[in-house]
Design an enzyme around this catalytic site. Structure first.
Site, PDB file in Angstrom:
ATOM      1  N   GLY A  23      22.454  10.592 -21.263  1.00 24.45           N
ATOM      2  CA  GLY A  23      23.438   9.988 -22.156  1.00 24.45           C
ATOM      3  C   GLY A  23      24.116  11.038 -23.012  1.00 24.45           C
ATOM      4  O   GLY A  23      23.467  11.950 -23.514  1.00 24.45           O
ATOM      5  N   ARG A  84      24.009  10.284 -14.282  1.00 24.90           N
ATOM      6  CA  ARG A  84      22.657  10.034 -13.793  1.00 24.90           C
ATOM      7  C   ARG A  84      22.617  10.433 -12.324  1.00 24.90           C
ATOM      8  O   ARG A  84      23.604  10.285 -11.609  1.00 24.90           O
ATOM      9  CB  ARG A  84      22.300   8.562 -13.929  1.00 24.90           C
ATOM     10  CG  ARG A  84      22.633   7.963 -15.307  1.00 24.90           C
ATOM     11  CD  ARG A  84      21.656   8.366 -16.379  1.00 24.90           C
ATOM     12  NE  ARG A  84      21.958   7.717 -17.659  1.00 24.90           N
ATOM     13  CZ  ARG A  84      21.287   7.915 -18.782  1.00 24.90           C
ATOM     14  NH1 ARG A  84      20.261   8.762 -18.782  1.00 24.90           N
ATOM     15  NH2 ARG A  84      21.612   7.296 -19.892  1.00 24.90           N
ATOM     16  N   ASP A 115      14.771  13.009 -22.906  1.00 28.19           N
ATOM     17  CA  ASP A 115      13.457  13.111 -22.271  1.00 28.19           C
ATOM     18  C   ASP A 115      13.561  13.107 -20.749  1.00 28.19           C
ATOM     19  O   ASP A 115      12.887  13.888 -20.071  1.00 28.19           O
ATOM     20  CB  ASP A 115      12.584  11.951 -22.751  1.00 28.19           C
ATOM     21  CG  ASP A 115      11.150  12.066 -22.273  1.00 28.19           C
ATOM     22  OD1 ASP A 115      10.481  13.038 -22.657  1.00 28.19           O
ATOM     23  OD2 ASP A 115      10.703  11.192 -21.511  1.00 28.19           O
ATOM     24  N   THR A 137      20.218  13.533 -27.986  1.00 28.82           N
ATOM     25  CA  THR A 137      20.234  12.088 -27.757  1.00 28.82           C
ATOM     26  C   THR A 137      20.412  11.383 -29.091  1.00 28.82           C
ATOM     27  O   THR A 137      19.798  11.768 -30.090  1.00 28.82           O
ATOM     28  CB  THR A 137      18.958  11.583 -27.075  1.00 28.82           C
ATOM     29  OG1 THR A 137      18.916  10.150 -27.137  1.00 28.82           O
ATOM     30  CG2 THR A 137      17.699  12.134 -27.737  1.00 28.82           C
ATOM     31  N   ASP A 139      19.291   8.604 -29.943  1.00 29.93           N
ATOM     32  CA  ASP A 139      18.153   7.752 -30.296  1.00 29.93           C
ATOM     33  C   ASP A 139      17.093   8.452 -31.142  1.00 29.93           C
ATOM     34  O   ASP A 139      16.214   7.790 -31.696  1.00 29.93           O
ATOM     35  CB  ASP A 139      17.491   7.205 -29.029  1.00 29.93           C
ATOM     36  CG  ASP A 139      18.370   6.194 -28.303  1.00 29.93           C
ATOM     37  OD1 ASP A 139      19.211   5.559 -28.964  1.00 29.93           O
ATOM     38  OD2 ASP A 139      18.226   6.054 -27.082  1.00 29.93           O
ATOM     39  N   ASP A 141      14.530  10.024 -30.226  1.00 35.90           N
ATOM     40  CA  ASP A 141      13.233   9.541 -29.736  1.00 35.90           C
ATOM     41  C   ASP A 141      12.451  10.570 -28.931  1.00 35.90           C
ATOM     42  O   ASP A 141      11.544  10.210 -28.176  1.00 35.90           O
ATOM     43  CB  ASP A 141      13.445   8.284 -28.881  1.00 35.90           C
ATOM     44  CG  ASP A 141      14.334   8.539 -27.664  1.00 35.90           C
ATOM     45  OD1 ASP A 141      14.962   9.612 -27.600  1.00 35.90           O
ATOM     46  OD2 ASP A 141      14.407   7.649 -26.797  1.00 35.90           O
ATOM     47  N   ARG A 183      16.950   1.616 -26.995  1.00 30.76           N
ATOM     48  CA  ARG A 183      16.281   0.833 -25.961  1.00 30.76           C
ATOM     49  C   ARG A 183      14.776   0.801 -26.184  1.00 30.76           C
ATOM     50  O   ARG A 183      14.147  -0.257 -26.087  1.00 30.76           O
ATOM     51  CB  ARG A 183      16.608   1.405 -24.583  1.00 30.76           C
ATOM     52  CG  ARG A 183      16.055   0.587 -23.428  1.00 30.76           C
ATOM     53  CD  ARG A 183      16.495   1.110 -22.075  1.00 30.76           C
ATOM     54  NE  ARG A 183      15.992   2.451 -21.818  1.00 30.76           N
ATOM     55  CZ  ARG A 183      16.750   3.546 -21.749  1.00 30.76           C
ATOM     56  NH1 ARG A 183      18.053   3.451 -21.931  1.00 30.76           N
ATOM     57  NH2 ARG A 183      16.221   4.734 -21.509  1.00 30.76           N
TER      58      ARG A 183
END
Length: 332
Positions: A23, A84, A115, A137, A139, A141, A183
């Site tokens: 992303g 992707r 990740d 990213t 996120d 995360d 997500r």
């Protein structure tokens, strides 16, 4: 025991590729600029790999100079583009990627991404291509690092959007259910909830009961005199439209649902993202220059460190329970 080397003779690296993968996130262009210019500073030939692992497999690789990365710090997204790539997830795909890297005589690859991108980089490392990862990213995360490139910009985009939604919610005495990205991780959700005084925040890390965790707090706030309400839902929770309908049916409060979507990925990166991306990009090249390979750059406290890629991937991050508690106290 790792299935790859962690040291190499520095003189063995002469040509370095760089890609953005997974992303997109604001600040990726800044990291790219830092990698290319730092690489040129230390005497390496630098090569851009377009469209991540997909572009590596397709041989979409070109030499970059300092002018190729001029005037990109303020641009969102990534000039290298990203994609992707299912083929790369196969052993055959990895081996073909290694072959292409050798065709272009790439001695190392810097991977800017999340990740999943690092897991791909680890496969390259196992196959003999030295790598360094830079966490990018929205996120936030990635467990090994306190901060990921793009998070601050995305969070500020979300806060700005919620501020605007609250203006109309206040004018019409409504409940606004707002879905933000995340997500598997609720960092955007909990931080935007605290920043905007949301009455309710529902996270993918926590199970919830709609009556106890959403309806009851909204009614409690109404009983205390509030006339407009904000409910933040992380996308990984799902069911945003259904939750809004349930609030309306049970409480009688006019309720609207807004899914912010990919607006959160775009925009000019914030100062924090530009500085972090710049320093991580420089650290990535200096790590390779020192002969350290198959690492991920991480921010820990005030320090930028290079961690073994296995350690980086296996480190888990957990939401601060105190933040969740603080939002419940302050919102009610």
């Amino acid at each position: 025991m790792a299935l790859y080397d962690t040291k190499i003779e520095p003189g063995n690296i002469k040509r370095i590729g760089v890609m953005t993968s997974g992303g997109d996130a604001p600040g990726m262009n800044t990291a790219l600029r830092a990698v290319v210019r730092a690489g040129l500073h230390y005497g390496y030939q630098m090569f851009g790999i377009k469209k991540g692992y997909e572009g590596l497999l397709a041989g979409e690789i070109y030499e970059m100079d300092r002018h190729d990365v001029s005037f990109i710090m303020n641009r969102g997204g990534t000039i290298l583009q990203t994609a992707r790539c299912k083929e790369f997830e196969t052993p055959e795909g990895v081996q073909r990627a290694v072959t292409i890297a050798k065709v272009f005589k790439l001695d190392a690859i810097v991977v800017i991404g999340g990740d999943g991108s690092f897991k791909g980089a680890r496969e390259l490392a196992k196959a003999g291509i030295p790598v360094v990862g830079i966490p990018g990213t929205i996120d936030n995360d990635i467990g090994c690092t306190d901060y990921t490139i793009g998070y601050d910009t995305a969070l500020n985009t979300v806060i700005d959007a919620i501020d605007k939604i609250k203006d109309t919610a206040c004018s019409h005495e409504r409940c606004s259910v707002i879905e933000v990205m995340g997500r598997d991780a609720g960092y955007i959700a909990i931080n935007s909830a605290i920043s905007d005084g949301a009455e309710v925040c529902i996270l993918p890390e926590k199970s919830f009961d709609i009556n106890e965790d959403i309806i009851k707090p909204v009614i409690a706030c109404r009983n205390k005199g509030k006339r407009h309400f904000v409910v933040i839902i992380a996308e990984g929770v799902g069911g945003t439209m259904h939750i809004a309908e349930q609030i309306k049916n049970i409480t009688g409060i006019v309720t609207t649902a807004t899914i912010l979507g990919h607006i959160q990925r775009g925009g000019s990166p914030s100062s924090r993202d530009r500085v972090t991306a710049s320093l991580m990009g420089l650290k990535a090249i200096e790590t390779l220059h020192a002969g350290d390979i198959n690492k991920v750059i991480a921010l820990r406290g005030m320090d930028y460190v290079a961690l073994d890629i296995d350690e980086a991937i296996n480190t888990k991050k957990h939401l601060d329970e105190d933040m969740i508690r603080a939002n419940k106290i302050l919102s009610l």
